[in-house]
Design a protein around this motif. Structure first.
Motif, PDB file in Angstrom:
ATOM      1  N   LYS A  38     -31.441 -28.558  29.329  1.00 26.44           N
ATOM      2  CA  LYS A  38     -31.567 -27.527  28.303  1.00 26.44           C
ATOM      3  C   LYS A  38     -30.844 -26.272  28.758  1.00 26.44           C
ATOM      4  O   LYS A  38     -31.267 -25.595  29.693  1.00 26.44           O
ATOM      5  CB  LYS A  38     -33.041 -27.231  28.018  1.00 26.44           C
ATOM      6  N   ILE A  39     -29.739 -25.953  28.075  1.00 22.97           N
ATOM      7  CA  ILE A  39     -28.927 -24.801  28.471  1.00 22.97           C
ATOM      8  C   ILE A  39     -28.148 -24.288  27.265  1.00 22.97           C
ATOM      9  O   ILE A  39     -27.745 -25.057  26.388  1.00 22.97           O
ATOM     10  CB  ILE A  39     -27.956 -25.185  29.617  1.00 22.97           C
ATOM     11  N   GLY A  40     -27.970 -22.976  27.191  1.00 17.93           N
ATOM     12  CA  GLY A  40     -27.186 -22.358  26.127  1.00 17.93           C
ATOM     13  C   GLY A  40     -26.671 -21.014  26.603  1.00 17.93           C
ATOM     14  O   GLY A  40     -27.073 -20.511  27.653  1.00 17.93           O
ATOM     15  N   HIS A  41     -25.756 -20.411  25.863  1.00 17.50           N
ATOM     16  CA  HIS A  41     -25.218 -19.106  26.236  1.00 17.50           C
ATOM     17  C   HIS A  41     -25.750 -18.026  25.301  1.00 17.50           C
ATOM     18  O   HIS A  41     -26.049 -18.282  24.137  1.00 17.50           O
ATOM     19  CB  HIS A  41     -23.688 -19.102  26.250  1.00 17.50           C
ATOM     20  N   ALA A  42     -25.824 -16.815  25.829  1.00 15.19           N
ATOM     21  CA  ALA A  42     -26.380 -15.690  25.080  1.00 15.19           C
ATOM     22  C   ALA A  42     -25.269 -14.717  24.703  1.00 15.19           C
ATOM     23  O   ALA A  42     -25.200 -13.601  25.208  1.00 15.19           O
ATOM     24  CB  ALA A  42     -27.450 -14.986  25.905  1.00 15.19           C
ATOM     25  N   MET A  64     -32.556 -15.959  24.599  1.00 17.36           N
ATOM     26  CA  MET A  64     -31.146 -15.814  24.223  1.00 17.36           C
ATOM     27  C   MET A  64     -30.931 -14.769  23.138  1.00 17.36           C
ATOM     28  O   MET A  64     -29.999 -13.965  23.220  1.00 17.36           O
ATOM     29  CB  MET A  64     -30.558 -17.164  23.806  1.00 17.36           C
ATOM     30  N   SER A  65     -31.775 -14.764  22.118  1.00 12.59           N
ATOM     31  CA  SER A  65     -31.583 -13.791  21.033  1.00 12.59           C
ATOM     32  C   SER A  65     -31.810 -12.367  21.528  1.00 12.59           C
ATOM     33  O   SER A  65     -31.115 -11.431  21.097  1.00 12.59           O
ATOM     34  CB  SER A  65     -32.518 -14.100  19.865  1.00 12.59           C
ATOM     35  N   THR A  66     -32.760 -12.188  22.439  1.00  7.76           N
ATOM     36  CA  THR A  66     -33.013 -10.860  23.018  1.00  7.76           C
ATOM     37  C   THR A  66     -31.824 -10.397  23.842  1.00  7.76           C
ATOM     38  O   THR A  66     -31.402  -9.227  23.758  1.00  7.76           O
ATOM     39  CB  THR A  66     -34.275 -10.885  23.903  1.00  7.76           C
ATOM     40  N   LEU A  67     -31.257 -11.299  24.624  1.00 12.09           N
ATOM     41  CA  LEU A  67     -30.089 -10.951  25.435  1.00 12.09           C
ATOM     42  C   LEU A  67     -28.887 -10.637  24.561  1.00 12.09           C
ATOM     43  O   LEU A  67     -28.091  -9.741  24.873  1.00 12.09           O
ATOM     44  CB  LEU A  67     -29.764 -12.101  26.388  1.00 12.09           C
ATOM     45  N   GLN A  68     -28.746 -11.345  23.460  1.00 12.93           N
ATOM     46  CA  GLN A  68     -27.626 -11.102  22.550  1.00 12.93           C
ATOM     47  C   GLN A  68     -27.693  -9.714  21.930  1.00 12.93           C
ATOM     48  O   GLN A  68     -26.662  -9.144  21.550  1.00 12.93           O
ATOM     49  CB  GLN A  68     -27.606 -12.165  21.452  1.00 12.93           C
ATOM     50  N   SER A 174     -22.364  -1.920  20.697  1.00  9.39           N
ATOM     51  CA  SER A 174     -23.526  -2.712  20.307  1.00  9.39           C
ATOM     52  C   SER A 174     -23.147  -4.175  20.129  1.00  9.39           C
ATOM     53  O   SER A 174     -21.967  -4.545  20.141  1.00  9.39           O
ATOM     54  CB  SER A 174     -24.094  -2.170  18.995  1.00  9.39           C
ATOM     55  N   LYS A 175     -24.158  -5.001  19.935  1.00 12.24           N
ATOM     56  CA  LYS A 175     -23.914  -6.395  19.600  1.00 12.24           C
ATOM     57  C   LYS A 175     -23.144  -6.461  18.277  1.00 12.24           C
ATOM     58  O   LYS A 175     -23.193  -5.536  17.460  1.00 12.24           O
ATOM     59  CB  LYS A 175     -25.229  -7.156  19.458  1.00 12.24           C
ATOM     60  N   GLY A 176     -22.415  -7.543  18.093  1.00 15.16           N
ATOM     61  CA  GLY A 176     -21.690  -7.729  16.847  1.00 15.16           C
ATOM     62  C   GLY A 176     -20.354  -7.028  16.773  1.00 15.16           C
ATOM     63  O   GLY A 176     -19.657  -7.114  15.761  1.00 15.16           O
ATOM     64  N   THR A 177     -19.971  -6.317  17.859  1.00 12.97           N
ATOM     65  CA  THR A 177     -18.690  -5.619  17.867  1.00 12.97           C
ATOM     66  C   THR A 177     -17.565  -6.591  18.214  1.00 12.97           C
ATOM     67  O   THR A 177     -17.660  -7.325  19.192  1.00 12.97           O
ATOM     68  CB  THR A 177     -18.692  -4.481  18.899  1.00 12.97           C
ATOM     69  N   TYR A 178     -16.513  -6.587  17.411  1.00 16.02           N
ATOM     70  CA  TYR A 178     -15.318  -7.373  17.702  1.00 16.02           C
ATOM     71  C   TYR A 178     -14.255  -6.425  18.237  1.00 16.02           C
ATOM     72  O   TYR A 178     -13.739  -5.581  17.494  1.00 16.02           O
ATOM     73  CB  TYR A 178     -14.820  -8.101  16.460  1.00 16.02           C
ATOM     74  N   VAL A 179     -13.927  -6.562  19.512  1.00 21.59           N
ATOM     75  CA  VAL A 179     -12.945  -5.663  20.118  1.00 21.59           C
ATOM     76  C   VAL A 179     -11.560  -5.925  19.538  1.00 21.59           C
ATOM     77  O   VAL A 179     -10.732  -5.022  19.430  1.00 21.59           O
ATOM     78  CB  VAL A 179     -12.947  -5.805  21.655  1.00 21.59           C
ATOM     79  N   ARG A 180     -11.302  -7.171  19.125  1.00 23.54           N
ATOM     80  CA  ARG A 180     -10.031  -7.479  18.454  1.00 23.54           C
ATOM     81  C   ARG A 180      -9.877  -6.654  17.181  1.00 23.54           C
ATOM     82  O   ARG A 180      -8.795  -6.138  16.882  1.00 23.54           O
ATOM     83  CB  ARG A 180      -9.969  -8.970  18.116  1.00 23.54           C
ATOM     84  N   SER A 181     -10.960  -6.548  16.421  1.00 20.78           N
ATOM     85  CA  SER A 181     -10.916  -5.750  15.192  1.00 20.78           C
ATOM     86  C   SER A 181     -10.690  -4.277  15.505  1.00 20.78           C
ATOM     87  O   SER A 181      -9.973  -3.578  14.777  1.00 20.78           O
ATOM     88  CB  SER A 181     -12.216  -5.921  14.400  1.00 20.78           C
ATOM     89  N   LEU A 182     -11.285  -3.812  16.598  1.00 19.63           N
ATOM     90  CA  LEU A 182     -11.106  -2.418  16.986  1.00 19.63           C
ATOM     91  C   LEU A 182      -9.639  -2.140  17.318  1.00 19.63           C
ATOM     92  O   LEU A 182      -9.083  -1.113  16.910  1.00 19.63           O
ATOM     93  CB  LEU A 182     -11.997  -2.097  18.186  1.00 19.63           C
ATOM     94  N   ALA A 183      -8.998  -3.063  18.048  1.00 20.60           N
ATOM     95  CA  ALA A 183      -7.584  -2.905  18.377  1.00 20.60           C
ATOM     96  C   ALA A 183      -6.736  -2.899  17.104  1.00 20.60           C
ATOM     97  O   ALA A 183      -5.816  -2.078  16.943  1.00 20.60           O
ATOM     98  CB  ALA A 183      -7.136  -4.024  19.309  1.00 20.60           C
ATOM     99  N   HIS A 184      -7.048  -3.816  16.209  1.00 22.11           N
ATOM    100  CA  HIS A 184      -6.332  -3.903  14.933  1.00 22.11           C
ATOM    101  C   HIS A 184      -6.514  -2.619  14.118  1.00 22.11           C
ATOM    102  O   HIS A 184      -5.541  -2.074  13.574  1.00 22.11           O
ATOM    103  CB  HIS A 184      -6.855  -5.100  14.145  1.00 22.11           C
TER     104      HIS A 184
END
Length: 226
Positions: A38-42, A64-68, A174-184
């Motif tokens: 049992k393993i997953g990424h956060a 996982m949701s708390t870490l995210q 914060s969570k949900g930030t896309y750095v690619r979008s920020l560069a764009h």
């Protein structure tokens, strides 16, 4: 001296994800190497990005949701004057603009407008779902998808070096930030376009990259004494 390898069956593992690996690739590799059921990424890291990836095993997967939800810290480099559909180097360049008229002061002024709570549109090449389908799957078919803006928080957007067209930065967000979008969006605001050239996640909450395992080292811990 204790030569027993550590027990990773019920823990949070900090991994330094190498470039070219998806987050799921790392999970799959560690699951097989350490024989963890049992393993997953956060929190996903883009394939071209490097840096801190948190893996949760056993009952720790409940966290996982708390870490995210924790804030993230990134370092990286943006480039002005070019754009790509994926907003990074995953796809070929699709526009080219001159940036000769752009000054460092203009870049700093534009970057300052992104600090605070902002609305951001995720990249079309992302795992965001549109009508039940992943946006990147729609994009790779050459189709268009309407992505809605999301509220995010940019706590700090520090430009550590400006050597145009290259902009080196440190970002706290914060969570949900896309750095690619920020560069764009920064390139768009300056009127010359821009894309994300390199990215490394250095911190998630109090978890730091300096304390993370390399993927190679982690996958050897069941064979070598620590």
């Amino acid at each position: 001296m204790n030569n027993q390898p550590p027990d990773f069956s019920e823990t949070i593992i900090m991994v330094d994800k190498p470039a070219g690996w998806t987050s799921f690739d790392v999970v799959k590799k560690v699951r097989y190497a350490l024989k963890i059921k049992k393993i997953g990424h956060a929190g996903t890291l883009d394939p071209l990005a490097t840096g801190l990836l948190l893996l949760c095993t056993g009952r720790q997967t409940k966290k996982m949701s708390t870490l995210q939800d924790l804030d993230k810290v990134y370092t990286g480099q943006m480039v002005l004057g070019k754009t790509t559909p994926s907003m990074d180097l995953e796809t070929p360049f699709n526009s080219l603009s001159t940036y000769d008229h752009i000054s460092a002061e203009m870049v700093k002024a534009a970057a300052a407008t992104f600090v605070g709570t902002i609305m951001q549109v995720p990249p079309i090449y992302s795992a965001v779902k549109v009508d039940g389908k992943r946006a990147y799957k729609i994009a790779r078919k050459g189709e268009e998808a309407m992505l809605t803006p999301r509220s995010i928080m940019i706590h700090s957007f520090l430009l550590t070096a400006i050597d145009l067209p290259f902009i080196t930065f440190k970002l706290v967000c914060s969570k949900g930030t896309y750095v690619r979008s920020l560069a764009h969006d920064l390139g768009k605001k300056l009127g010359v376009g821009g894309y994300l050239h390199a990215l490394c996640r250095t911190q998630i909450g109090d978890y730091c990259l300096e304390e993370a395992y390399s993927l190679e080292r982690l996958c050897q811990t069941n064979k070598l004494p620590i």
